[in-house]
Design an enzyme around this catalytic site. Structure first.
Site, PDB file in Angstrom:
ATOM      1  N   GLY A 290      95.151 -53.535  57.805  1.00  0.00           N
ATOM      2  CA  GLY A 290      96.137 -54.136  58.681  1.00  0.00           C
ATOM      3  C   GLY A 290      96.394 -55.577  58.274  1.00  0.00           C
ATOM      4  CB  CYS A 291      99.331 -57.775  58.681  1.00  0.00           C
ATOM      5  SG  CYS A 291      99.808 -57.399  60.381  1.00  0.00           S
ATOM      6  CE1 TYR A 292      98.548 -61.257  63.949  1.00  0.00           C
ATOM      7  CE2 TYR A 292      98.860 -58.974  64.622  1.00  0.00           C
ATOM      8  CZ  TYR A 292      99.264 -60.295  64.652  1.00  0.00           C
ATOM      9  OH  TYR A 292     100.374 -60.661  65.382  1.00  0.00           O
ATOM     10  N   PRO A 293      93.862 -58.018  60.203  1.00  0.00           N
ATOM     11  CG  PRO A 293      93.096 -55.891  60.815  1.00  0.00           C
ATOM     12  CD  PRO A 293      94.347 -56.726  60.746  1.00  0.00           C
ATOM     13  CB  THR A 294      94.681 -58.666  55.326  1.00  0.00           C
ATOM     14  OG1 THR A 294      94.884 -57.254  55.179  1.00  0.00           O
ATOM     15  CG2 THR A 294      94.648 -59.299  53.946  1.00  0.00           C
TER      16      THR A 294
END
Length: 314
Positions: free
Chosen positions: A115-119
């Site tokens: 996911g973008c936030y987790p990255t």
């Protein structure tokens, strides 16, 4: 050698971005289904099993349905949903996450795109947990803001449609603290307590900032901004798409725009704070449609097919 690609869900935001990034690559050929065929289970199953590599840009349940349709043992899959990000048998598609992760992606037939936030969160925190600077039991908070494209077609319509004037300039969401990214962030960072995730969306299309505040006095081993920064620099030494801003650069900054890396597959990490102080702000800057989604998918595709990792991304 030509590799055959099928993007299931290519009409969605991520699918369109991936197809655009793959455009013009002679070593790839594509299977595309018309609107009627996309709704035909038999045609869809045929396409899923005819490709060398499938990219799923679908909601979670539809992604699981697609995986269940694949009978061919040679088909490789990249799933862009959250369906398999903490699932057994799937490789997490963040090549820079830890030593050996890139090699695991190369060898895998089932890769879950992060996911973008987790990255952003994992880029900041995972190396510090691995080095023991942040203990795995420490309660962690992550604050973040993304462009509205991260919310898919419905949110894009809210900010770009006929009623766009009514859309707020900024909105916090995920207020029930049950966001689907929490298990992914917690597991892959090596934490034992659920991350407290506070996401928000701004009235701009793409780009994101992910921030993790740290109280140094709360860490069991006394540390400093220099130690934290040094650990991140060492973790990403030689990486092409993840860079760590120097302390001199961050000390000179008076602001940071979330759109600063739009259109790239890059992520830049910052360690803000007073060198003599007790507080640090870890901040990741990335494009939620780039390193946070389609760019990462293309990077994983290149790895899984044995191609130059940065093809189409530089």
């Amino acid at each position: 050698m030509t590799h055959t690609i099928f993007i299931d869900g290519e009409a969605g935001t991520t699918g369109l971005e991936i197809r655009e990034r793959l455009k013009g690559r002679g070593e790839l050929s594509f299977i595309s289904l018309g609107e009627a065929d996309r709704k035909d289970p038999a045609k869809r199953k045929e396409a899923l099993n005819a490709a060398d590599l499938v990219i799923l840009c679908l909601p979670d349940d539809a992604a699981r349905e697609a995986v269940a349709m694949i009978d061919s043992p040679t088909v490789k899959v990249i799933d862009a949903s959250t369906a398999y990000r903490v699932a057994s048998g799937w490789t997490y598609g963040f090549a820079e996450l830890r030593p050996g992760q890139r090699e695991a992606i190369v060898e895998s037939k089932r890769v879950s795109n992060p996911g973008c936030y987790p990255t952003g969160f994992l880029g900041l925190v995972a190396p510090l947990v691995r080095e023991g600077i942040i203990p795995g039991f420490l309660p962690m908070t992550v604050n973040a803001v993304s462009g509205y494209s991260g919310g898919g077609k419905s949110m894009i319509a809210e900010f770009e449609g006929p009623d766009a004037a009514k859309a707020p300039p900024y909105r916090a969401y995920g207020l029930g603290l049950k966001h689907k990214h929490v298990p992914e962030m917690t597991r892959h960072a090596g934490l034992t307590r659920d991350v407290l995730f506070a996401p928000s969306v701004g009235a701009y299309r793409q780009g994101m900032i992910v921030e993790v505040p740290l109280q140094l006095a709360a860490l069991p081993s006394r540390t400093s901004i220099e130690v934290i920064h040094g650990a991140l620099v060492e973790a990403y030494e030689g990486e092409r798409f993840v860079e760590v801003a120097s302390l001199e650069e961050t000390e000179a900054m008076t602001g940071l725009t979330p759109e600063g890396l739009n259109g790239t597959n890059s992520m830049r990490l910052h360690v803000f704070g007073d060198r003599e102080g007790e507080q640090v702000r870890l901040v990741a800057l990335l494009d939620n449609l780039g390193k946070g989604a389609s760019g990462a998918a293309v990077q994983n595709l290149n790895l899984m097919l044995g191609l130059y990792e940065a093809t189409g991304l530089e």
